[in-house]
Write an enzyme that holds these catalytic residues in place. Structure first.
Site, mmCIF file in Angstrom:
data_model
loop_
_atom_site.group_PDB
_atom_site.id
_atom_site.type_symbol
_atom_site.label_atom_id
_atom_site.label_comp_id
_atom_site.label_asym_id
_atom_site.label_seq_id
_atom_site.Cartn_x
_atom_site.Cartn_y
_atom_site.Cartn_z
ATOM 1 N N SER A 220 0.845 -1.190 0.000
ATOM 2 C CA SER A 220 0.000 0.000 0.000
ATOM 3 C C SER A 220 0.881 1.242 0.000
ATOM 4 O O SER A 220 1.751 1.392 0.860
ATOM 5 C CB SER A 220 -0.908 -0.008 1.239
ATOM 6 O OG SER A 220 -1.593 1.213 1.345
ATOM 7 N N GLY A 222 -0.396 4.412 0.154
ATOM 8 C CA GLY A 222 -1.238 5.513 0.603
ATOM 9 C C GLY A 222 -2.082 6.074 -0.522
ATOM 10 O O GLY A 222 -2.683 5.334 -1.301
ATOM 11 N N ALA A 223 -2.088 7.402 -0.638
ATOM 12 C CA ALA A 223 -2.906 8.056 -1.652
ATOM 13 C C ALA A 223 -2.448 7.747 -3.068
ATOM 14 O O ALA A 223 -3.195 7.967 -4.030
ATOM 15 C CB ALA A 223 -2.897 9.568 -1.425
ATOM 16 N N GLY A 225 -1.744 4.733 -4.309
ATOM 17 C CA GLY A 225 -2.277 3.483 -4.822
ATOM 18 C C GLY A 225 -1.658 2.268 -4.185
ATOM 19 O O GLY A 225 -1.117 2.330 -3.074
ATOM 20 N N GLY A 251 -6.028 -0.064 5.522
ATOM 21 C CA GLY A 251 -5.164 -1.134 5.038
ATOM 22 C C GLY A 251 -5.725 -2.511 5.338
ATOM 23 O O GLY A 251 -5.584 -3.444 4.538
ATOM 24 N N ASP A 252 -6.378 -2.643 6.483
ATOM 25 C CA ASP A 252 -6.996 -3.919 6.850
ATOM 26 C C ASP A 252 -8.176 -4.230 5.932
ATOM 27 O O ASP A 252 -8.386 -5.376 5.532
ATOM 28 C CB ASP A 252 -7.451 -3.878 8.306
ATOM 29 C CG ASP A 252 -6.345 -3.410 9.239
ATOM 30 O OD1 ASP A 252 -5.191 -3.795 9.016
ATOM 31 O OD2 ASP A 252 -6.649 -2.640 10.171
#
Length: 315
Positions: A220, A222-223, A225, A251-252
């Site tokens: 991941s 973040g913003a 992608g 994230g989960d």
């Protein structure tokens, strides 16, 4: 069925505040109390998607009893492992601009007997599981090699393992070849010991984790992608998000979306991105239901934008 293992669960209290001002009295505009821990959130997201999940977690004291009660009310099957210490309580402060400040307690000290009981409980519950998601930090009393031991034991039983942890626990587990690991950008940089400034940097780091033993890496960013790197190929995807309300559990939720869509390939990556994007638009650690998803806002490609600079580079 997706079995989740959360060695260090928590009772999470989230307060929405206009702005965080140190030393001042701040009046919350909203509050929530949720069962927490990465694996717990995966179970909540799987259940919200209409699929079955069983959550194995050590529970103790009044906070542990409340977690079991809250999860039961959400239709999640809880298999508690009784421990002498009280389950931890965490606090999150969510500001109006989307910034989140978290205060996480260390958790109870597990004895050798409680550690083995946790192993045995996972073994017994894994017989009907399509995936075992092992998630989060380790409480006191569990060595960094604990996840590695769990992966080895689960593989011996024929189970597939998704691992979401960081630091020494992640590095130790790689030698047992978990089926997928899900680091964020910071955890990915920590694992390879160097900064990440571009998507290409993240890809190289993910490939290195595969070289060390991970069969697939769902990273991941973040913003910016998410990346999926596995034996069958590499894909990059992102989603349009109109407003960020809270990134607790995003994230989960992504990991849950990935696993319920099969746990491999671009279709699973698209599901992961859709679930994560939906989660950040919800308050606290609320997990998205199918009605919250916007698959049309998701794009996935095998043409990874290597030179794209990360919005939040990791040093």
């Amino acid at each position: 069925m997706i079995l989740t293992v959360t060695p260090n669960p928590s009772l999470d209290r989230t307060y929405e505040v206009p702005a965080l001002e140190r030393g001042e009295v701040i009046r919350a505009t909203g509050e929530r109390m949720d069962p927490g821990g990465k694996g717990v959130n995966v179970s909540r997201a799987v259940t919200a998607a209409g699929r079955r999940s069983v959550a194995v977690l050590p529970l103790g004291g009044a906070p542990g009893a409340l977690i079991a009660e809250l999860l039961d009310a959400q239709g999640i099957e809880v298999v508690p492992v009784p421990v002498a210490g009280a389950t931890r309580s965490n606090i999150a402060l969510a500001e109006a601009d989307g910034v989140l400040t978290k205060i996480n307690a260390p958790g109870p000290l597990l004895s050798a007997e409680e550690r083995e009981l946790l192993f045995d409980t996972v073994r017994r519950q894994s017989r009907d599981a399509d995936w075992i998601a092992c998630c989060g930090s380790l409480p006191r009393g569990l060595a960094p090699s604990w996840y590695a031991d769990l992966v080895a034991r689960a593989h011996a039983e024929g189970a597939r393992i998704a691992l979401d942890t960081s630091g020494p626990a992640l590095l130790e587990a790689l030698r047992e070849r978990p089926d997928v690991v899900k680091p964020n950008a910071e955890e990915l940089a920590q694992a390879v010991g160097r900064p990440l400034a571009t998507v290409g940097d993240a890809l190289k780091a993910a490939e290195e984790l595969r070289e060390r033993g991970a069969r697939a890496v769902l990273a991941s960013l973040g913003a910016d992608g998410q990346l999926l790197v596995e034996g069958a190929g590499t894909w990059f995807g992102s989603a349009r998000v109109d407003a960020v309300r809270s990134n607790v559990g995003a994230g989960d939720s992504s990991l849950a979306g990935f696993l319920i869509a099969g746990g491999s390939g671009p279709r699973a990556l698209a599901s992961a991105i859709a679930h994560g994007a939906a989660a950040v638009g919800l308050p606290g650690s609320v997990m998205p239901a199918p009605a919250d998803l916007n698959p049309a806002a998701v794009t996935v490609t095998d043409r990874v934008p290597l030179d794209r600079e990360l919005t939040e580079p990791v040093s």
